[in-house]
Each structure stands twice: as C-alpha cells, then as structure tokens.
Motif scaffolding. Sequence first.
Motif, PDB file in Angstrom:
ATOM      1  N   PHE A 244       0.525   5.549   0.361  1.00  0.00           N
ATOM      2  CA  PHE A 244      -0.302   6.669   0.785  1.00  0.00           C
ATOM      3  C   PHE A 244       0.360   7.961   0.298  1.00  0.00           C
ATOM      4  O   PHE A 244       1.044   8.648   1.054  1.00  0.00           O
ATOM      5  CB  PHE A 244      -0.430   6.684   2.312  1.00  0.00           C
ATOM      6  CG  PHE A 244      -1.114   5.475   2.877  1.00  0.00           C
ATOM      7  CD1 PHE A 244      -2.455   5.520   3.229  1.00  0.00           C
ATOM      8  CD2 PHE A 244      -0.430   4.282   3.050  1.00  0.00           C
ATOM      9  CE1 PHE A 244      -3.093   4.400   3.753  1.00  0.00           C
ATOM     10  CE2 PHE A 244      -1.045   3.156   3.574  1.00  0.00           C
ATOM     11  CZ  PHE A 244      -2.391   3.221   3.924  1.00  0.00           C
TER      12      PHE A 244
ATOM     13  N   CYS B  53      -2.143   5.989  -9.245  1.00  0.00           N
ATOM     14  CA  CYS B  53      -1.901   4.603  -8.822  1.00  0.00           C
ATOM     15  C   CYS B  53      -1.495   3.728 -10.011  1.00  0.00           C
ATOM     16  O   CYS B  53      -0.538   2.952  -9.923  1.00  0.00           O
ATOM     17  CB  CYS B  53      -3.138   4.031  -8.132  1.00  0.00           C
ATOM     18  SG  CYS B  53      -3.515   4.811  -6.531  1.00  0.00           S
TER      19      CYS B  53
ATOM     20  N   ILE C  47      -5.157   6.110  -1.782  1.00  0.00           N
ATOM     21  CA  ILE C  47      -4.489   4.914  -1.253  1.00  0.00           C
ATOM     22  C   ILE C  47      -4.332   3.971  -2.429  1.00  0.00           C
ATOM     23  O   ILE C  47      -5.317   3.528  -3.017  1.00  0.00           O
ATOM     24  CB  ILE C  47      -5.306   4.217  -0.155  1.00  0.00           C
ATOM     25  CG1 ILE C  47      -5.685   5.169   0.969  1.00  0.00           C
ATOM     26  CG2 ILE C  47      -4.511   3.021   0.396  1.00  0.00           C
ATOM     27  CD1 ILE C  47      -6.683   4.588   1.958  1.00  0.00           C
TER      28      ILE C  47
ATOM     29  N   TYR D 266       0.837  -1.199   0.000  1.00  0.00           N
ATOM     30  CA  TYR D 266       0.000   0.000   0.000  1.00  0.00           C
ATOM     31  C   TYR D 266       0.871   1.248   0.000  1.00  0.00           C
ATOM     32  O   TYR D 266       1.894   1.312   0.673  1.00  0.00           O
ATOM     33  CB  TYR D 266      -0.904   0.016   1.236  1.00  0.00           C
ATOM     34  CG  TYR D 266      -1.821  -1.171   1.304  1.00  0.00           C
ATOM     35  CD1 TYR D 266      -3.104  -1.112   0.787  1.00  0.00           C
ATOM     36  CD2 TYR D 266      -1.391  -2.371   1.871  1.00  0.00           C
ATOM     37  CE1 TYR D 266      -3.946  -2.215   0.834  1.00  0.00           C
ATOM     38  CE2 TYR D 266      -2.218  -3.482   1.918  1.00  0.00           C
ATOM     39  CZ  TYR D 266      -3.495  -3.395   1.396  1.00  0.00           C
ATOM     40  OH  TYR D 266      -4.319  -4.491   1.440  1.00  0.00           O
TER      41      TYR D 266
ATOM     42  N   GLU E 138      -2.894   0.358  -4.089  1.00  0.00           N
ATOM     43  CA  GLU E 138      -2.656  -1.037  -3.687  1.00  0.00           C
ATOM     44  C   GLU E 138      -2.074  -1.800  -4.858  1.00  0.00           C
ATOM     45  O   GLU E 138      -2.501  -1.617  -6.000  1.00  0.00           O
ATOM     46  CB  GLU E 138      -3.968  -1.677  -3.237  1.00  0.00           C
ATOM     47  CG  GLU E 138      -3.836  -3.134  -2.849  1.00  0.00           C
ATOM     48  CD  GLU E 138      -5.170  -3.781  -2.481  1.00  0.00           C
ATOM     49  OE1 GLU E 138      -5.155  -4.865  -1.907  1.00  0.00           O
ATOM     50  OE2 GLU E 138      -6.226  -3.170  -2.783  1.00  0.00           O
TER      51      GLU E 138
ATOM     52  N   TYR F 217      -9.396   9.982   2.340  1.00  0.00           N
ATOM     53  CA  TYR F 217      -8.676   9.161   1.371  1.00  0.00           C
ATOM     54  C   TYR F 217      -9.636   8.473   0.409  1.00  0.00           C
ATOM     55  O   TYR F 217     -10.587   7.803   0.846  1.00  0.00           O
ATOM     56  CB  TYR F 217      -7.861   8.085   2.096  1.00  0.00           C
ATOM     57  CG  TYR F 217      -6.722   8.654   2.894  1.00  0.00           C
ATOM     58  CD1 TYR F 217      -5.450   8.730   2.350  1.00  0.00           C
ATOM     59  CD2 TYR F 217      -6.924   9.116   4.183  1.00  0.00           C
ATOM     60  CE1 TYR F 217      -4.391   9.250   3.082  1.00  0.00           C
ATOM     61  CE2 TYR F 217      -5.877   9.649   4.922  1.00  0.00           C
ATOM     62  CZ  TYR F 217      -4.610   9.707   4.361  1.00  0.00           C
ATOM     63  OH  TYR F 217      -3.574  10.237   5.077  1.00  0.00           O
TER      64      TYR F 217
ATOM     65  N   LEU G 218      -5.947  -0.321   7.257  1.00  0.00           N
ATOM     66  CA  LEU G 218      -5.920   1.004   6.633  1.00  0.00           C
ATOM     67  C   LEU G 218      -6.280   2.091   7.644  1.00  0.00           C
ATOM     68  O   LEU G 218      -5.602   3.136   7.718  1.00  0.00           O
ATOM     69  CB  LEU G 218      -6.869   1.041   5.438  1.00  0.00           C
ATOM     70  CG  LEU G 218      -6.493   0.135   4.263  1.00  0.00           C
ATOM     71  CD1 LEU G 218      -7.638   0.061   3.258  1.00  0.00           C
ATOM     72  CD2 LEU G 218      -5.211   0.601   3.598  1.00  0.00           C
TER      73      LEU G 218
ATOM     74  N   MET H 257      -3.906   5.213   8.787  1.00  0.00           N
ATOM     75  CA  MET H 257      -4.321   6.598   8.518  1.00  0.00           C
ATOM     76  C   MET H 257      -4.405   7.418   9.800  1.00  0.00           C
ATOM     77  O   MET H 257      -4.172   8.621   9.778  1.00  0.00           O
ATOM     78  CB  MET H 257      -5.639   6.621   7.756  1.00  0.00           C
ATOM     79  CG  MET H 257      -5.474   6.167   6.318  1.00  0.00           C
ATOM     80  SD  MET H 257      -6.987   6.262   5.350  1.00  0.00           S
ATOM     81  CE  MET H 257      -7.937   4.935   6.060  1.00  0.00           C
TER      82      MET H 257
ATOM     83  N   VAL I 157      -7.103   1.449  -3.838  1.00  0.00           N
ATOM     84  CA  VAL I 157      -7.292   0.280  -2.973  1.00  0.00           C
ATOM     85  C   VAL I 157      -8.690  -0.327  -3.114  1.00  0.00           C
ATOM     86  O   VAL I 157      -9.686   0.391  -3.234  1.00  0.00           O
ATOM     87  CB  VAL I 157      -6.987   0.646  -1.501  1.00  0.00           C
ATOM     88  CG1 VAL I 157      -7.998   1.627  -0.942  1.00  0.00           C
ATOM     89  CG2 VAL I 157      -6.916  -0.602  -0.633  1.00  0.00           C
TER      90      VAL I 157
END
Length: 191
Positions: free
Chosen positions: A75, A89, A184, A73, A186, A120, A108, A112, A97
Amino acid sequence: MTVLRLAVVLLYFCYCVGQEQQCSRYHYEEQILAKVVKLEHRLELLEARNNIGGQTDNSLCPDTWIRFRGSCYLFPRGDVNFSAAEYFCVQHGSHLVHVESKSENNFLKNHMRDMKESNYWIGLTDTDVEGTWGWSGTGTYALFTDWSSHSPNNHGGNQHCVFMQFAHNFEWNDMSCDTKYRAICERNLLS
C-alpha cells in the motif's frame, strides 16, 4: 519449553510410583501440567493454521509487504493516476491488485480502514470495451465485484478505471483514469 514441561511431568510420575501419600501434590501438578501442554499444542495448531491462510507470517513477502493467502500486498503512499499506479506496481515486481474473492476484498477493506482516509486504485478497467470490466495486463474478466450503489455509471462518458472508495466503506466505483488515488500492488509469494 513444552518438551521441558513434559519431562518434568514424567519425572514427577516416575518418582511418585509407590509413594502416593507423599506425592499427592505432584499428582495434582502433573494433571495441571498435562493440561497446559495440551493447550499449548492446540495453540500451536491454531497459529499454524492461521499462518497458512492468513496474514500473520510475512516471511515469504518482501519487507513492507503484507501477506494474505497466496499473495503479498503493498500500500504505497502518494496519490497517482491509474497508469502511474500500475507502472509503480510493475516496477516493484507486481501489478495493481486483482480482487478475486469476497475474502480477499474483506482483507483489503480491513487493512485500509486502519490506514489514512484515502481512495485506492485496483487493477480493473473497461478501457478495451465499455462496460466489460477486466483486470489490467491479463485480459481476464472480473468474476467477483463489490460495486457501490449506482456504480459503475461511466459518469461523463470517461470513467474507465476502478477504485475502492473510502466514503462508501471501500466499495468499488468507476472514475476517470486521470484522477489521483493511492495504489494497491499485489504479487505472488516469494519462493
């Protein structure tokens, strides 16, 4: 280090056979060292178990990514709209995500809470069919959700993207896709 301690215990044991009075101190140390070795072994097993299911070993994730179970992950900093978040992403070999379980959701949320107070984006939308929430780019539907009370509500008829809301303990809420939040990302573990 453990092998060295075990060798010392065995040395003491071999030396003391037949000389019990002189070696009572060695017998006591032998017992203590045996307990230390046993505790070290238990600790190694616990650490290995946590690395399999946890986030402590990031060796299979790129730098700055955080590992949890089978995913990495990221951020990233900066607020962007939903499309820009997904694009960012994808440019980093990932996607927004897809939160698929309560344990992933809790991971998560916990992460956070340690960061700046922000909202997010997650990769959930109903842009294809109003009220049918699916993960962007996959065509799969959400089997797990964590909606805040009175959500989703499509307020104003244009809330089609989902974010984790700081003010409500990172529960999910729908919002206009043009709103700017953090993302976020992934991705699967590196092989």
